[in-house]
Scaffold this motif. Structure first.
Motif, PDB file in Angstrom:
ATOM      1  N   PRO A  97      62.079  -5.098  -2.118  1.00 52.41           N
ATOM      2  CA  PRO A  97      61.430  -3.781  -2.005  1.00 52.41           C
ATOM      3  C   PRO A  97      61.142  -3.519  -0.527  1.00 52.41           C
ATOM      4  O   PRO A  97      60.702  -4.427   0.179  1.00 52.41           O
ATOM      5  N   THR A  98      61.421  -2.324  -0.072  1.00 47.98           N
ATOM      6  CA  THR A  98      61.297  -2.061   1.369  1.00 47.98           C
ATOM      7  C   THR A  98      60.139  -1.122   1.709  1.00 47.98           C
ATOM      8  O   THR A  98      59.498  -1.263   2.746  1.00 47.98           O
ATOM      9  N   GLU A  99      59.860  -0.165   0.837  1.00 48.70           N
ATOM     10  CA  GLU A  99      58.811   0.811   1.135  1.00 48.70           C
ATOM     11  C   GLU A  99      57.434   0.221   0.815  1.00 48.70           C
ATOM     12  O   GLU A  99      57.236  -0.364  -0.248  1.00 48.70           O
ATOM     13  N   SER A 100      56.480   0.406   1.721  1.00 47.81           N
ATOM     14  CA  SER A 100      55.141  -0.154   1.497  1.00 47.81           C
ATOM     15  C   SER A 100      54.460   0.472   0.288  1.00 47.81           C
ATOM     16  O   SER A 100      53.704  -0.193  -0.428  1.00 47.81           O
ATOM     17  N   GLU A 101      54.761   1.753   0.008  1.00 45.09           N
ATOM     18  CA  GLU A 101      54.177   2.397  -1.174  1.00 45.09           C
ATOM     19  C   GLU A 101      54.705   1.770  -2.461  1.00 45.09           C
ATOM     20  O   GLU A 101      53.970   1.593  -3.431  1.00 45.09           O
ATOM     21  N   GLU A 102      55.998   1.436  -2.453  1.00 44.90           N
ATOM     22  CA  GLU A 102      56.597   0.789  -3.623  1.00 44.90           C
ATOM     23  C   GLU A 102      55.937  -0.584  -3.835  1.00 44.90           C
ATOM     24  O   GLU A 102      55.578  -0.948  -4.960  1.00 44.90           O
ATOM     25  N   LYS A 104      52.998  -1.566  -2.830  1.00 44.77           N
ATOM     26  CA  LYS A 104      51.611  -1.368  -3.275  1.00 44.77           C
ATOM     27  C   LYS A 104      51.568  -1.065  -4.777  1.00 44.77           C
ATOM     28  O   LYS A 104      50.705  -1.571  -5.509  1.00 44.77           O
ATOM     29  N   TYR A 155      49.127  -4.948   2.289  1.00 43.13           N
ATOM     30  CA  TYR A 155      49.645  -3.809   1.526  1.00 43.13           C
ATOM     31  C   TYR A 155      48.550  -2.908   0.952  1.00 43.13           C
ATOM     32  O   TYR A 155      48.857  -1.991   0.188  1.00 43.13           O
ATOM     33  N   LYS A 266      59.857  -6.703  -8.346  1.00 41.73           N
ATOM     34  CA  LYS A 266      60.686  -5.492  -8.411  1.00 41.73           C
ATOM     35  C   LYS A 266      61.682  -5.580  -9.579  1.00 41.73           C
ATOM     36  O   LYS A 266      61.950  -4.578 -10.248  1.00 41.73           O
TER      37      LYS A 266
END
Length: 510
Positions: A97-102, A104, A155, A266
């Motif tokens: 997973p690359t996006e910090s929102e994902e 979190k 995160y 993920k």
């Protein structure tokens, strides 16, 4: 006894149906006697504890009844099937997973559970194993808390930590976790059940009352398979489901490689998951050091865990074969919380019984009926394994393991141990330290004033009265043997590469 019929003497022979009836009657008697004894124990329980004890006794009675029916393992070796191709996923195929929102979001669905029921007695320590110092003055528990604190800070998440204690470890653990009050991490604890040990001959509990602390040897924690019902009974399962948590990650507190893995999370929760996975077991390559570890098999068209305790004696060598069973269970498990809720609600939990025989110093033979948390795999939907690297399995069971994790083989960062980039090989050295002089932590620390440099070590065997000086370097294969009555003191600064050292060796300052 004989009777005469038509002038002929005939003996009363027991027919097969009589034998079966006798066995059934014996089982009924054993169960009735057990219930009487458990009732006597319950009568000694204070009123405010009776409900808890009754729940535990119900769980024990179910286990005992199954033991009488099955007599231990009910596995037919010849029915073991070849693992299907899709039974074990490859960790290296998983995307990060690359996006910090994902990230979190993924972490907001997770609960971390550590199995914390074991004592450090096998390594000569008092109290819970989780409070043994393993690195830089930090204990297993310190490192676990540090890992989660770092994850939550990085995160902006709030992953809770849950400790499953036993009656052996709960009091000490409660005192110890007070020191984390200033750390921003939510910690919960619950206790696994406490079951009575059974006299092997009479099949009756050796406990005579419910005052566990007055007779500790009469009781035992029934293995980590007890997690499911104890977790539910504690109210924590309901709590986390109400908060929208979806998966728990379970591992042994002494496995320093069992950190939260975002790729796996993920796979379970991400938008591209191919199917619902309710139960995921991390497996890694079996080596000669792991021949007794549980393995994954296909049995009656279901994926299940096979432990050595379930293997018929004549198949021990087959079980240990690295060719036949390539993987073993790390006991790092990812389980869906509503799956646990469903399985328990339907009373569908079917855990294989492990019969653990013990003999007391006075010669009394007892049995402990235990279960393993991974054995529940067959009762969940979409169960599978995932092949992970050896770095996910770093348990400390002996002082030889302690030598590895304390050494320069690993770098400690934010509570996690990572293999040093200066190590040329991805595998860890095989270390064997003699039981008589190294098995206890105190002995071990006395004989290693500083941990040797083992970056280039492949194999170390130490036996007998051996003491290491400071700043020793070990490379390749090193064997050090002091025979009975001999002593070997390795001077500070010694470098040994592919060497065998034996006999007497003492270099003294003058």
């Amino acid at each position: 006894m004989f009777g005469t019929i038509d002038g002929k003497i005939r003996s009363h022979q027991r027919s097969p149906s009589d034998t079966q009836a006798f066995k059934e009657r014996t089982k009924r008697d054993a169960l009735a006697d057990l219930q009487t004894e458990l009732g006597n124990i319950l009568s000694t329980t204070p009123e405010d504890q009776k409900q808890t004890i009754e729940k535990q006794q119900d769980g024990f009675k179910k286990l005992f009844e199954r033991f009488l029916e099955e007599g231990g393992s009910s596995l037919d070796w010849d029915k073991i099937q070849k693992l299907p191709n899709d039974a074990i996923k490859d960790y290296n195929d998983l995307p990060d997973p690359t996006e910090s929102e994902e990230i979190k979001y993924l972490l907001s669905r997770l609960v971390v559970i550590k199995l914390n029921g074991g004592l450090g007695t096998s390594m000569g320590c008092h109290g819970p194993k989780s409070v043994i110092t393993v690195r830089n003055g930090l204990t297993f528990l310190d490192l676990t808390v540090q890992q989660l604190e770092n994850l939550n800070k990085t995160y902006g998440s709030n992953v809770p930590l849950v400790l499953m204690n036993s009656f052996n470890t709960d009091d000490d653990t409660q005192k110890i976790i007070r020191k984390y009050k200033g750390i921003d991490i939510e910690i919960h604890t619950f206790n696994q059940s406490c079951y009575p040990r059974i006299n092997k001959e009479s099949l009756l509990p050796i406990a005579k009352h419910s005052r566990i602390n007055d007779d500790m040897e009469a009781w035992y924690p029934p293995g980590h398979g007890d997690f499911y019902e104890s977790f539910r009974n504690s109210g924590l399962l309901k709590l986390f489901l109400s908060r929208g948590r979806q998966y728990c990650f379970i591992s042994n507190i002494d496995n320093l490689g069992a950190t939260v893995d975002l790729r796996i999370l993920k796979l379970l929760l991400g938008p591209y998951k191919t199917a619902e996975i309710e139960f995921l077991m991390e497996v890694t390559d079996k080596t000669r050091a792991d021949v007794k570890g549980g393995t994954l098999i296909q049995y009656e068209n279901k994926l299940r865990l096979l432990e050595i305790a379930q293997v018929p004696k004549e198949h021990f060598e087959d079980f240990k074969s690295v060719k036949t069973f390539k993987y073993f269970n790390t006991n790092n498990l990812w389980i869906k919380l509503d799956g646990i809720h469903r399985v328990l609600r339907q009373d569908a939990l079917d855990l294989d019984i492990i019969v653990n025989n013990k003999t007391f110093e006075n010669g009394l033979n007892v049995i402990q009926l235990e279960t393993a948390v991974g054995a529940a795999m067959k009762t969940f939907n979409g169960s599978c394994g995932i092949h992970v690297s050896r770095s996910r399995f770093l348990p400390v069971k002996k002082t030889s393991d302690l030598l590895l994790v304390m050494s320069n083989l690993y770098i400690l960062r934010n509570g996690s141990l990572n293999m040093s980039p200066n190590r040329m090989f991805p595998t860890t050295p095989l270390v064997k330290l003699g039981d008589n002089h190294f098995s206890k932590v105190k002995q071990f620390l006395t004989r290693f004033p500083t941990i040797p440099d083992i970056l280039e070590l492949d194999h170390l065997t130490v036996s007998g009265d051996v003491t290491f000086g400071r700043n020793v370097t070990l490379k390749g294969t090193v064997i050090i043997i002091a025979n009975q009555g001999e002593r070997i003191d390795l001077p500070s600064g010694t470098i040994l590469e592919n060497k065998i050292v034996s006999g007497n060796l003492r270099i003294l300052d003058h």
